[in-house]
Design a protein around this motif. Sequence first.
Motif, PDB file in Angstrom:
ATOM      1  N   VAL A 152       0.862  -1.179   0.000  1.00 37.99           N
ATOM      2  CA  VAL A 152       0.000   0.000   0.000  1.00 37.99           C
ATOM      3  C   VAL A 152       0.896   1.226   0.000  1.00 37.99           C
ATOM      4  O   VAL A 152       1.761   1.378   0.868  1.00 37.99           O
ATOM      5  CB  VAL A 152      -0.945   0.022   1.222  1.00 37.99           C
ATOM      6  CG1 VAL A 152      -1.776   1.295   1.234  1.00 37.99           C
ATOM      7  CG2 VAL A 152      -1.848  -1.209   1.222  1.00 37.99           C
ATOM      8  N   TYR A 153       0.702   2.085  -0.981  1.00 37.63           N
ATOM      9  CA  TYR A 153       1.451   3.329  -1.090  1.00 37.63           C
ATOM     10  C   TYR A 153       0.608   4.411  -0.427  1.00 37.63           C
ATOM     11  O   TYR A 153      -0.546   4.627  -0.803  1.00 37.63           O
ATOM     12  CB  TYR A 153       1.719   3.662  -2.563  1.00 37.63           C
ATOM     13  CG  TYR A 153       2.641   2.660  -3.208  1.00 37.63           C
ATOM     14  CD1 TYR A 153       3.992   2.937  -3.370  1.00 37.63           C
ATOM     15  CD2 TYR A 153       2.164   1.411  -3.628  1.00 37.63           C
ATOM     16  CE1 TYR A 153       4.852   2.008  -3.950  1.00 37.63           C
ATOM     17  CE2 TYR A 153       3.015   0.481  -4.205  1.00 37.63           C
ATOM     18  CZ  TYR A 153       4.345   0.787  -4.369  1.00 37.63           C
ATOM     19  OH  TYR A 153       5.190  -0.134  -4.934  1.00 37.63           O
ATOM     20  N   LEU A 154       1.193   5.084   0.552  1.00 32.20           N
ATOM     21  CA  LEU A 154       0.463   6.005   1.399  1.00 32.20           C
ATOM     22  C   LEU A 154       1.177   7.351   1.431  1.00 32.20           C
ATOM     23  O   LEU A 154       2.411   7.394   1.507  1.00 32.20           O
ATOM     24  CB  LEU A 154       0.399   5.411   2.817  1.00 32.20           C
ATOM     25  CG  LEU A 154      -0.481   6.081   3.832  1.00 32.20           C
ATOM     26  CD1 LEU A 154      -1.956   5.841   3.508  1.00 32.20           C
ATOM     27  CD2 LEU A 154      -0.175   5.531   5.227  1.00 32.20           C
ATOM     28  N   SER A 155       0.406   8.434   1.388  1.00 35.57           N
ATOM     29  CA  SER A 155       0.944   9.773   1.618  1.00 35.57           C
ATOM     30  C   SER A 155       0.523  10.206   3.010  1.00 35.57           C
ATOM     31  O   SER A 155      -0.647  10.075   3.373  1.00 35.57           O
ATOM     32  CB  SER A 155       0.398  10.774   0.597  1.00 35.57           C
ATOM     33  OG  SER A 155       0.932  10.537  -0.672  1.00 35.57           O
ATOM     34  N   VAL A 156       1.468  10.708   3.783  1.00 36.87           N
ATOM     35  CA  VAL A 156       1.197  11.268   5.106  1.00 36.87           C
ATOM     36  C   VAL A 156       1.702  12.706   5.048  1.00 36.87           C
ATOM     37  O   VAL A 156       2.849  12.955   4.675  1.00 36.87           O
ATOM     38  CB  VAL A 156       1.908  10.468   6.221  1.00 36.87           C
ATOM     39  CG1 VAL A 156       1.561  11.047   7.589  1.00 36.87           C
ATOM     40  CG2 VAL A 156       1.532   8.991   6.147  1.00 36.87           C
ATOM     41  N   SER A 177      -3.569  11.601   6.084  1.00 33.97           N
ATOM     42  CA  SER A 177      -2.992  10.553   5.242  1.00 33.97           C
ATOM     43  C   SER A 177      -3.997  10.138   4.187  1.00 33.97           C
ATOM     44  O   SER A 177      -5.198  10.373   4.340  1.00 33.97           O
ATOM     45  CB  SER A 177      -2.589   9.339   6.090  1.00 33.97           C
ATOM     46  OG  SER A 177      -3.729   8.743   6.654  1.00 33.97           O
ATOM     47  N   ARG A 178      -3.502   9.543   3.114  1.00 34.72           N
ATOM     48  CA  ARG A 178      -4.395   9.001   2.088  1.00 34.72           C
ATOM     49  C   ARG A 178      -3.700   7.877   1.338  1.00 34.72           C
ATOM     50  O   ARG A 178      -2.498   7.926   1.073  1.00 34.72           O
ATOM     51  CB  ARG A 178      -4.902  10.069   1.138  1.00 34.72           C
ATOM     52  CG  ARG A 178      -3.904  10.538   0.139  1.00 34.72           C
ATOM     53  CD  ARG A 178      -4.477  11.539  -0.882  1.00 34.72           C
ATOM     54  NE  ARG A 178      -3.380  12.270  -1.468  1.00 34.72           N
ATOM     55  CZ  ARG A 178      -2.904  13.423  -1.021  1.00 34.72           C
ATOM     56  NH1 ARG A 178      -3.435  14.008   0.009  1.00 34.72           N
ATOM     57  NH2 ARG A 178      -1.884  13.985  -1.619  1.00 34.72           N
ATOM     58  N   ILE A 179      -4.502   6.872   0.984  1.00 33.75           N
ATOM     59  CA  ILE A 179      -4.013   5.780   0.150  1.00 33.75           C
ATOM     60  C   ILE A 179      -3.836   6.326  -1.262  1.00 33.75           C
ATOM     61  O   ILE A 179      -4.736   6.962  -1.805  1.00 33.75           O
ATOM     62  CB  ILE A 179      -5.024   4.623   0.119  1.00 33.75           C
ATOM     63  CG1 ILE A 179      -5.294   4.073   1.522  1.00 33.75           C
ATOM     64  CG2 ILE A 179      -4.544   3.516  -0.819  1.00 33.75           C
ATOM     65  CD1 ILE A 179      -6.483   3.127   1.589  1.00 33.75           C
ATOM     66  N   GLU A 180      -2.688   6.073  -1.865  1.00 25.31           N
ATOM     67  CA  GLU A 180      -2.441   6.498  -3.243  1.00 25.31           C
ATOM     68  C   GLU A 180      -2.614   5.332  -4.218  1.00 25.31           C
ATOM     69  O   GLU A 180      -3.229   5.468  -5.260  1.00 25.31           O
ATOM     70  CB  GLU A 180      -1.031   7.070  -3.387  1.00 25.31           C
ATOM     71  CG  GLU A 180      -0.767   8.292  -2.540  1.00 25.31           C
ATOM     72  CD  GLU A 180      -1.518   9.535  -2.986  1.00 25.31           C
ATOM     73  OE1 GLU A 180      -2.116   9.554  -4.085  1.00 25.31           O
ATOM     74  OE2 GLU A 180      -1.518  10.509  -2.217  1.00 25.31           O
ATOM     75  N   LYS A 181      -2.028   4.175  -3.861  1.00 22.20           N
ATOM     76  CA  LYS A 181      -2.009   3.038  -4.771  1.00 22.20           C
ATOM     77  C   LYS A 181      -1.892   1.764  -3.952  1.00 22.20           C
ATOM     78  O   LYS A 181      -1.314   1.762  -2.867  1.00 22.20           O
ATOM     79  CB  LYS A 181      -0.813   3.178  -5.719  1.00 22.20           C
ATOM     80  CG  LYS A 181      -0.631   2.062  -6.706  1.00 22.20           C
ATOM     81  CD  LYS A 181       0.447   2.381  -7.728  1.00 22.20           C
ATOM     82  CE  LYS A 181       1.800   1.923  -7.278  1.00 22.20           C
ATOM     83  NZ  LYS A 181       2.827   1.976  -8.324  1.00 22.20           N
ATOM     84  N   ILE A 182      -2.456   0.670  -4.504  1.00 19.14           N
ATOM     85  CA  ILE A 182      -2.355  -0.635  -3.863  1.00 19.14           C
ATOM     86  C   ILE A 182      -1.921  -1.649  -4.908  1.00 19.14           C
ATOM     87  O   ILE A 182      -2.477  -1.681  -6.004  1.00 19.14           O
ATOM     88  CB  ILE A 182      -3.707  -1.056  -3.243  1.00 19.14           C
ATOM     89  CG1 ILE A 182      -4.122  -0.062  -2.151  1.00 19.14           C
ATOM     90  CG2 ILE A 182      -3.644  -2.485  -2.706  1.00 19.14           C
ATOM     91  CD1 ILE A 182      -5.508  -0.286  -1.599  1.00 19.14           C
TER      92      ILE A 182
END
Length: 177
Positions: free
Chosen positions: A119-123, A133-138
Amino acid sequence: MANRIKLRGILEWAKIFEENRDLTGYKPTESPGNYEQYDGACTTNIILDEDNAELLRSTGFPRKLKPDPDGRGLIAKLDRKFNTGHSFSSGAPEVFDATTGDRWTFEDGLIGNGTVADVYLSVYTTQYKTVGSRIEKIEIIDYVEPVGLGPNEYESVSSTTPNATSRPIQKAEEIPF
């Protein structure tokens, strides 16, 4: 400035497509749920080993991590609001099959409990000086297919999905509900 990280873990309760997103979120009273103002959110719980949990904590991730009742690690709830008013942070996250690189869609199948994924996450720091935070890509690494038996019962079976000749399907031991 955003910290972008990649976490590997076990997904549970993945609602990561537009079609199955959480439309309300937590709603303890008749007041609106915490996702209603955003037309819902794509959400998942992720079970992290200690190294991935430490990576997440190092970013200032604002939510508490809870111990997994089955002893597999620590659980974090991740989300991506569906309509924030900004194109870069709205909509469902991109979902891919890590083996083939092909995009994974709702029609390819729901993501079952026990699926291993990156899981690629931006914080980041929000405009209110809090941490968001938000999920960018899985990327789906080891897919577990959910099969509904009734309104509250599911089991994972070892079979293939219609479009998933390259997607390995793992039989989950038992999923408590």
